[in-house]
Scaffold this motif. Structure first.
Motif, PDB file in Angstrom:
ATOM      1  N   ALA A 198       0.972  -1.101  -0.473  1.00  0.00           N
ATOM      2  CA  ALA A 198       0.090  -0.034  -0.010  1.00  0.00           C
ATOM      3  C   ALA A 198       1.109   1.238   0.003  1.00  0.00           C
ATOM      4  O   ALA A 198       1.981   1.451   0.848  1.00  0.00           O
ATOM      5  N   GLU A 199       0.311   2.438  -1.062  1.00  0.00           N
ATOM      6  CA  GLU A 199       0.956   3.073  -0.774  1.00  0.00           C
ATOM      7  C   GLU A 199       0.098   4.316   0.228  1.00  0.00           C
ATOM      8  O   GLU A 199       0.710   5.310   0.629  1.00  0.00           O
ATOM      9  N   VAL A 200      -1.075   4.459   0.383  1.00  0.00           N
ATOM     10  CA  VAL A 200      -1.648   4.935   1.845  1.00  0.00           C
ATOM     11  C   VAL A 200      -3.063   3.810   2.146  1.00  0.00           C
ATOM     12  O   VAL A 200      -3.069   3.041   2.078  1.00  0.00           O
ATOM     13  N   PHE A 201      -3.035   3.890   3.430  1.00  0.00           N
ATOM     14  CA  PHE A 201      -3.459   3.473   4.207  1.00  0.00           C
ATOM     15  C   PHE A 201      -5.166   4.975   4.688  1.00  0.00           C
ATOM     16  O   PHE A 201      -5.413   5.868   3.883  1.00  0.00           O
ATOM     17  N   MET A 202      -6.607   3.644   4.218  1.00  0.00           N
ATOM     18  CA  MET A 202      -7.901   4.518   4.041  1.00  0.00           C
ATOM     19  C   MET A 202      -7.618   5.459   5.242  1.00  0.00           C
ATOM     20  O   MET A 202      -8.428   6.438   5.708  1.00  0.00           O
ATOM     21  N   GLY A 203      -7.420   4.423   6.590  1.00  0.00           N
ATOM     22  CA  GLY A 203      -7.626   5.343   8.153  1.00  0.00           C
ATOM     23  C   GLY A 203      -9.030   5.721   8.350  1.00  0.00           C
ATOM     24  O   GLY A 203      -9.864   5.027   8.182  1.00  0.00           O
ATOM     25  N   ASP A 204      -8.967   5.806   9.798  1.00  0.00           N
ATOM     26  CA  ASP A 204     -10.375   5.613  10.603  1.00  0.00           C
ATOM     27  C   ASP A 204     -11.294   6.809   9.316  1.00  0.00           C
ATOM     28  O   ASP A 204     -12.583   6.713   9.847  1.00  0.00           O
ATOM     29  N   VAL A 205     -10.865   7.783   8.612  1.00  0.00           N
ATOM     30  CA  VAL A 205     -12.008   9.460   8.482  1.00  0.00           C
ATOM     31  C   VAL A 205     -12.469   8.247   6.997  1.00  0.00           C
ATOM     32  O   VAL A 205     -13.701   8.773   6.697  1.00  0.00           O
ATOM     33  N   GLY A 206     -12.142   7.085   6.338  1.00  0.00           N
ATOM     34  CA  GLY A 206     -12.295   6.458   5.436  1.00  0.00           C
ATOM     35  C   GLY A 206     -12.901   5.533   5.848  1.00  0.00           C
ATOM     36  O   GLY A 206     -14.385   5.525   4.952  1.00  0.00           O
ATOM     37  N   ALA A 207     -12.785   4.588   7.077  1.00  0.00           N
ATOM     38  CA  ALA A 207     -13.324   3.127   7.147  1.00  0.00           C
ATOM     39  C   ALA A 207     -14.767   3.173   7.843  1.00  0.00           C
ATOM     40  O   ALA A 207     -15.438   3.524   7.305  1.00  0.00           O
TER      41      ALA A 207
END
Length: 361
Positions: free
Chosen positions: A262-271
């Protein structure tokens, strides 16, 4: 906005009337969100890297995850922005359900943003305190659920539908509907958040469930199709197909950057935002049980955490090597990519089972 423009132009140029079809706008929404995410994704990743918004990792997690330390997170903001802009462009903005979906998406996204910001920028390992996170999730979910119950004019809008059985309908009443909607929205939000622990693990099941719910929304909003398939007709619900199309398109684009490694994670903001949005759409189209089936991977992850915590508190023993359950399989020797792809396969099968409920009644 574009729908309004097309309707205005359609008065003189009949070709523009084609944009009145929900199916076309759903496809265009998916493509628009995909393009926006592809265009903004690299820039967002570079900006997050410059700000050193790196993902904090659990000390007791799989050793193979140590290389992920410092990978930019909060990438879910890209999905939220793409979905919000696309929905505003292609959906009917006079539709109440569209605004309910946007408020839910942005509201839960804001909660996740604060949590992520405190963890990765302010270096507060607790992030947003659990009680406040749950409070704001509950506040938004109860507000939306209460508004849906108040605006409901047909019994079908609040009854519980049992899939695969045409005649089984459970009247819930306003209070019962609000409580069910609350648990579905908050529960799905946190379930997706728990699942988001490996590269690409949460986003593709989210895309598949969103696409399937878009089909249910279209059918529920179409009087003829709803009657033929034995589903409740929910006037106006069809516009949620545009919202679901945008979710699917933005999610697929995000998977491009979130696939292993992964180049980037979703984080809580996305999930949190994506889970709550799926829950809301299922509530509106009266398919809470079908969501439970199609989102079986999310359910499995959540139940594994509940069992692990309960077992440790009661017996001082753990059931799994590590929870959520995808970490258990990693601890047993499965490669991360094996876990992710196999969970994708399970999700695909469960979504197909959920879609089968359209006809098998």
């Amino acid at each position: 906005m574009l729908l309004t423009l097309a309707q205005w132009l359609g008065e003189d140029i009949r070709a523009f009337n084609v944009f009145g079809y929900i199916t076309l706008r759903a496809v265009l929404a998916a493509l628009t969100a995909l393009i926006i995410s592809f265009m903004l994704g690299p820039r967002l990743i570079r900006k997050l890297a410059e700000l050193k918004v790196g993902q904090p990792l659990r000390d007791d997690g799989p050793q193979t995850h140590l290389v992920k330390a410092g990978t930019p997170t909060m990438g879910g903001a890209l999905i939220i922005a793409s979905v919000a802009v696309t929905t505003l462009l292609w959906a009917d903005l006079s539709n109440q359900y569209v605004w309910a979906a946007l408020v839910t998406l942005l509201g839960f996204g804001a909660i996740g943003w604060v949590d992520d910001w405190r963890k990765v920028v302010e270096k507060n390992p607790r992030g947003l305190a659990s009680r406040w996170k749950y409070f704001w999730q509950s506040a938004i979910a109860l507000l939306i659920a209460s508004w849906l119950a108040w605006s409901a004019h047909l019994p079908a809008q609040t009854d519980l539908i049992v899939p695969f059985f045409k005649q089984i309908v459970m009247p819930l009443g306003a209070v019962g509907f609000v409580m069910l909607a609350y648990f579905v929205i908050v529960g799905t939000s946190n379930a997706v958040n728990l699942t988001d622990g490996a590269d690409g693990l949460a986003i593709l099941p989210t895309v598949m469930v969103a696409g399937a719910l878009g089909i249910f929304a279209y059918v529920a909003g179409h009087a003829v199709f709803a009657k033929y398939l034995g589903l409740p007709h929910i006037p106006g619900a069809g516009e949620l197909a545009i919202f679901c199309g945008a979710l699917a398109g933005a999610g697929l684009a995000f998977l491009w950057f979130n696939a292993y490694p992964a180049e980037v994670f979703m984080g809580d903001v996305g999930a949190l935002a994506l889970g709550a949005s799926l829950g809301l759409v299922a509530v509106i189209v009266r398919q809470e049980i079908v969501l439970f089936i199609m989102g079986g991977v999310f359910v499995m992850e959540t139940v594994s955490v509940m069992l692990q915590v309960g077992s440790y508190k009661l017996r001082k023993k753990r059931i799994f090597l590590m929870a959520p359950i995808h970490h258990h399989f990693e601890k047993k020797g499965w490669k991360e990519t094996q876990v992710v792809v196999r969970f994708w396969i399970i999700s695909m099968m469960l979504v197909l089972i959920g879609l089968a409920s359209l006809k098998l009644r």
